[in-house]
Scaffold this motif. Structure first.
Motif, mmCIF file in Angstrom:
data_model
loop_
_atom_site.group_PDB
_atom_site.id
_atom_site.type_symbol
_atom_site.label_atom_id
_atom_site.label_comp_id
_atom_site.label_asym_id
_atom_site.label_seq_id
_atom_site.Cartn_x
_atom_site.Cartn_y
_atom_site.Cartn_z
ATOM 1 N N ALA A 285 0.855 -1.187 0.000
ATOM 2 C CA ALA A 285 0.000 0.000 0.000
ATOM 3 C C ALA A 285 0.890 1.236 0.000
ATOM 4 C CB ALA A 285 -0.928 0.012 1.212
ATOM 5 N N TYR A 286 0.360 2.325 -0.537
ATOM 6 C CA TYR A 286 1.122 3.573 -0.620
ATOM 7 C C TYR A 286 0.941 4.354 0.675
ATOM 8 C CZ TYR A 286 2.748 8.102 -2.325
ATOM 9 O OH TYR A 286 3.421 9.289 -2.483
ATOM 10 N N VAL A 287 2.066 4.701 1.318
ATOM 11 C CA VAL A 287 2.054 5.416 2.596
ATOM 12 C C VAL A 287 2.884 6.681 2.439
ATOM 13 C CG1 VAL A 287 2.554 5.278 5.067
ATOM 14 C CG2 VAL A 287 1.860 3.221 3.826
ATOM 15 N N GLU A 288 2.384 7.787 2.974
ATOM 16 C CA GLU A 288 3.125 9.042 2.949
ATOM 17 C C GLU A 288 2.779 9.851 4.192
ATOM 18 O OE1 GLU A 288 2.102 11.592 -0.251
ATOM 19 O OE2 GLU A 288 -0.066 11.329 -0.033
ATOM 20 N N ASN A 289 3.767 10.616 4.673
ATOM 21 C CA ASN A 289 3.558 11.492 5.821
ATOM 22 C C ASN A 289 2.784 12.729 5.392
ATOM 23 O OD1 ASN A 289 4.900 10.169 8.053
ATOM 24 N ND2 ASN A 289 6.824 10.545 6.985
ATOM 25 N N LEU A 290 1.907 13.180 6.282
ATOM 26 C CA LEU A 290 1.167 14.423 6.073
ATOM 27 C C LEU A 290 1.567 15.393 7.176
ATOM 28 C CD1 LEU A 290 -2.428 13.159 5.146
ATOM 29 C CD2 LEU A 290 -0.617 13.911 3.605
ATOM 30 N N GLY A 291 2.459 16.316 6.851
ATOM 31 C CA GLY A 291 2.898 17.282 7.850
ATOM 32 C C GLY A 291 3.845 16.663 8.855
ATOM 33 N N HIS A 292 3.946 17.318 10.012
ATOM 34 C CA HIS A 292 4.885 16.897 11.050
ATOM 35 C C HIS A 292 4.179 16.609 12.371
ATOM 36 C CE1 HIS A 292 8.237 18.076 8.445
ATOM 37 N NE2 HIS A 292 7.543 19.165 8.160
ATOM 38 N N LYS A 293 2.896 16.267 12.318
ATOM 39 C CA LYS A 293 2.141 16.017 13.538
ATOM 40 C C LYS A 293 1.666 14.573 13.644
ATOM 41 C CE LYS A 293 0.520 20.784 13.991
ATOM 42 N NZ LYS A 293 -0.659 21.673 14.160
ATOM 43 N N GLY A 294 2.352 13.676 12.955
ATOM 44 C CA GLY A 294 2.046 12.260 13.109
ATOM 45 C C GLY A 294 0.835 11.789 12.342
ATOM 46 N N LYS A 295 0.540 12.388 11.202
ATOM 47 C CA LYS A 295 -0.552 11.928 10.359
ATOM 48 C C LYS A 295 0.024 11.349 9.074
ATOM 49 C CE LYS A 295 -4.293 14.955 11.917
ATOM 50 N NZ LYS A 295 -5.331 15.934 11.496
ATOM 51 N N ILE A 296 -0.532 10.227 8.656
ATOM 52 C CA ILE A 296 -0.096 9.584 7.425
ATOM 53 C C ILE A 296 -1.312 9.317 6.551
ATOM 54 C CG2 ILE A 296 1.941 8.513 8.450
ATOM 55 C CD1 ILE A 296 0.361 5.897 8.600
ATOM 56 N N ARG A 297 -1.061 9.225 5.271
ATOM 57 C CA ARG A 297 -2.105 8.908 4.289
ATOM 58 C C ARG A 297 -1.774 7.564 3.668
ATOM 59 N NH1 ARG A 297 -2.148 10.392 -1.301
ATOM 60 N NH2 ARG A 297 -4.207 10.150 -2.254
ATOM 61 N N ILE A 298 -2.764 6.672 3.647
ATOM 62 C CA ILE A 298 -2.580 5.319 3.133
ATOM 63 C C ILE A 298 -3.540 5.106 1.971
ATOM 64 C CG2 ILE A 298 -2.576 2.857 3.685
ATOM 65 C CD1 ILE A 298 -2.165 3.564 6.588
#
Length: 752
Positions: A285-298
């Protein structure tokens, strides 16, 4: 006087039409394309007595052929194109007489057979038949035929053209292959087209698959050439038109099926970029960080891969924010020098060497170089490994243990004086492995250049470790002294471990709350007796540390259980009979406790040690977390079910218990063996004064990442009495050195 062309447009009486209706209707197709000769007109007039005056008038006004031809040209040039033609007037007269064509009339135009659709004659026959129908019948008549044939309303609607009605009759009623469809298929088979598909990074990752395997499969399946365009991001596909249409539908369906979700990590910190890539590869699955507050998009193709990515991301987040063990360094006492060794080679020097593990490193390891501190061998006699027969080792108590700041510590006092939780039992274990320095690489590739080059005294390296804050990680592995040891008392376990997470960086402690759940699997007597023949070879090979890729894919998550039920292949002449295997699952054992760890680096030995102190309390069935009780119940049903399509349950990723939030750290399938190895007491080499120590070896399969590993532990046994601590340290000395090979093996019957 009217011209002969105008004479044919006069109306016929109803009696003549009724008398000659059949002949006139059959001949109307010929009248639609041919001109009427004068002789035919005269013959037609003689058939009707009522037209005798007009005939006489026509004969009276007869002109020469040249004059008639000139009049015809003048009439054709002066005729209004909006006026109806002779054929239209003729058909209108038939309609006025109430003569409507029937299905028998159009069926007379139907050929008995047609050529093969693949031949060139078929197109000619199809077009001739289509032309015949369009010339023989009007649009309304053809539409009426489609209704009489009871074709689908989509083919009989009034908005269609005349030729479309004729095509519907030929293709839908007479079952002729569609000429347009045949031409389209021919273009699809022969015409090469190029098309560009716009994609975003998540779509491209899912289309590529692992190492581009899915993209290669698409290229082979549709016989197309696929290349990547970077600006803008797109796939350029070249292939046959038919394959391009199928590929377009496939990519469109795949894009519509992608699910997208934003997940908030418990650590409130972003995941390292190298871990993001590893999670994406492991989960698919594709995972990426969103910002610097511990949120990721999958982004994933299905919910199963989405769930795996969530669990791996949560695990990576909790491990990066977990408590770090304090590091100690063991310095053995200097042995008495031989006369052959010059004193200039003392003190010993140490260096940071590249570390290569027989097993893949944990997937959470920093991508780059892996190194370990080792003593440099002397040229003239002094080996690079400690000889515990001369130094006494840990059990002899002659060496010293220091921190990175070279502050001396008492190892026994550190382990024994830890505060004990009231009402709990204490378990002290020593795990063997290597303290690995992880040096990040700017390029992301493995490297051999150490972060600190050259040979140094140990105090210099300890000071560098203290000031540089280089990350250290303990990697468990099987010691060389047990590689050739046949396992005994082997059993199969499923282990799930949960840990808590500090709420803030300042609240980090050396102790962590944990909950561990274990279930033991056993087989029926028939299966276990048959599997016992291969137990030694399979287990020995499994525990020997053969290299397995980190992305190892298993046919079943509980691979260890299936490995233990492997049967020999019968000979070709023997009848193949595979006994039925029934799996028995024990009642789950669950414990809750507090664990603290202590890492001891031993650069003078091949292996390092990690000590763990666990104060635990056994939880009975009624006191266990409800989510774990439900998971154990579902797992037991899955293993004992005969349904081959049953879905294996997954342990909960997180749950609350007694006011604490626990996060899943590991979900393992374990093959455990207990060895009873003969060990000398301290520095004594006399086997008559030696004792047997219990060494626990485990082959582990991480069910989350499909990564294999091995571990080796020695437990402190309080039942021995006053010699328990000495025997415990002697066992550690024996396992971490190669000076003493494994002695005679004595089965530990008490552990069965």
């Amino acid at each position: 006087m009217s011209s002969p062309l105008l004479r044919t447009s006069r109306s016929l009486c109803s009696s003549c039409l009724r008398w000659r209706h059949h002949r006139l209707y059959v001949s109307h197709a010929a009248l639609a394309t041919s001109t009427f000769p004068k002789s035919s007109l005269q013959q037609t007039d003689t058939l009707s007595p009522s037209h005798a005056p007009e005939k006489a008038k026509s004969q009276k006004g007869f002109r020469a052929p040249s004059e008639t031809k000139a009049d015809q040209c003048t009439s054709l040039q002066s005729r209004n194109p909006l006026e109806p033609t002779r054929v239209d007037l003729y058909l209108a007269s038939i309609h006025a007489a109430g003569l409507e064509p029937t299905l028998d009339d159009i069926e007379r135009c139907r050929p008995n057979r047609h050529s093969s659709p693949e031949s060139s004659k078929y197109a000619e026959e199809y077009n001739n038949l289509l032309d015949t129908l369009c010339r023989s019948f009007s649009k309304d008549q053809l539409r009426k035929f489609t209704e009489l044939y009871q074709l689908d309303p989509i083919w009989t609607r009034s908005s269609r053209r005349k030729v479309e009605y004729a095509e519907s009759i030929i293709e839908k009623q007479w079952n002729w292959p569609s000429l347009k469809e045949l031409e389209r298929r021919k273009r699809d088979r022969t015409e090469v087209v190029v098309k560009t598909f716009s994609v975003n990074p998540s779509q491209l990752f899912l289309i590529l698959g692992k190492d581009g395997a899915d993209l290669l499969q698409l290229s082979m399946q549709y016989n197309v050439h696929i290349s990547l365009a970077s600006n803008p991001l797109a796939l350029r596909v070249e292939g046959l038109r038919g394959a391009m249409k199928q590929l377009t539908e496939h990519l469109s369906d795949m894009k519509k099926g992608i699910i997208d979700e934003i997940v908030e990590l418990p650590s409130k910190q972003p995941i390292r970029q190298d871990l993001v890539q590893r999670i994406s590869r492991l989960a698919g699955a594709y995972v990426e960080n969103l910002g610097h507050k511990g949120k990721i998009r999958i982004c994933a193709k299905d919910p199963e891969k989405m769930d795996i990515a969530k669990r791996l991301a949560t695990r990576a987040s909790t491990e990066s924010q977990g408590s770090s063990s304090p590091l100690l360094c063991y310095l053995p006492t200097k042995p008495k020098l031989d006369h052959s060794v010059p004193p200039s080679f003392v003190p010993h020097t140490y260096s940071i060497y590249p570390f290569f593990s027989p097993r893949p490193l944990p997937w959470t390891t920093i991508k780059g170089g892996s190194f370990r501190v080792r003593r440099v061998a002397d040229w003239l006699g002094a080996a690079a490994t400690e000889d515990i027969s001369k130094t006494g080792g840990l059990a002899g108590g002659q060496g010293k243990v220091v921190t990175k700041s070279e502050e001396p510590k008492d190892l026994e006092a550190l382990l024994q004086s830890a505060p004990k939780t009231s009402g709990s039992d204490r378990l002290v274990t020593a795990s063997f492995g290597h303290m690995v320095l992880a040096s990040p690489s700017l390029t992301g590739h493995a490297m051999l250049n150490p972060p600190l080059k050259g040979n140094w005294i140990l105090s210099k390296i300890l000071k560098w470790l203290y000031t540089s804050n280089t990350p250290l990680m303990f990697v468990p592995s099987l010691p060389p002294t047990l590689l050739d040891t046949p396992p005994s008392n082997q059993k199969v376990l499923h282990r799930v471990l949960y840990r808590t997470l500090a709420e803030s960086q300042s609240e980090k402690s050396l102790q962590q709350q944990l909950i561990k759940l274990e279930l033991e699997f056993s087989m029926s007597d028939v299966a276990s007796s048959r599997a016992g023949e291969l137990e030694h070879s399979d287990s020995d090979r499994e525990l020997a540390g053969d290299s397995v890729d980190i992305d190892y894919d298993t046919s079943s998550p509980l691979e260890s259980l299936h490995d233990s039920t492997t049967f020999e292949q019968p000979s070709s002449n023997a009848k193949q009979t595979i006994p039925e295997v029934s799996v028995n699952v024990s009642e789950p054992t669950c414990l809750e406790g507090v664990e603290s760890t202590l890492d001891v680096m031993m650069p003078d030995r091949p292996m390092d040690i990690q000590f763990a102190i666990l104060d635990y309390t056994d939880l009975c069935a009624g006191a266990q977390p409800p989510v774990l009780v439900e998971y154990a119940k579902e797992l037991r049903q899955f293993l004992t079910s005969q349904n081959g399509e049953a879905i294996q349950p997954q342990p909960p990723a997180t749950f609350n218990f007694h006011g604490r939030t626990y996060f899943l750290q590991t979900s393992l399938s374990v093959r455990q063996a207990i060895e009873a190895t003969q060990l000398p007491m301290g520095a004594c080499e006399d086997l008559e004064q030696s004792v047997y120590a219990r060494v626990i070896t485990e082959s582990l399969l991480d069910l989350e990442s499909n990564q294999k590993s091995t571990s080796c532990q020695v437990m402190l046994d309080d039942k021995v009495g006053g010699q328990a601590w000495t025997q415990f340290l002697a066992s550690c000395d024996h396992v971490t050195t190669v000076s003493f090979p494994a002695q005679n093996i004595k089965p530990d019957l008490s552990a069965s």
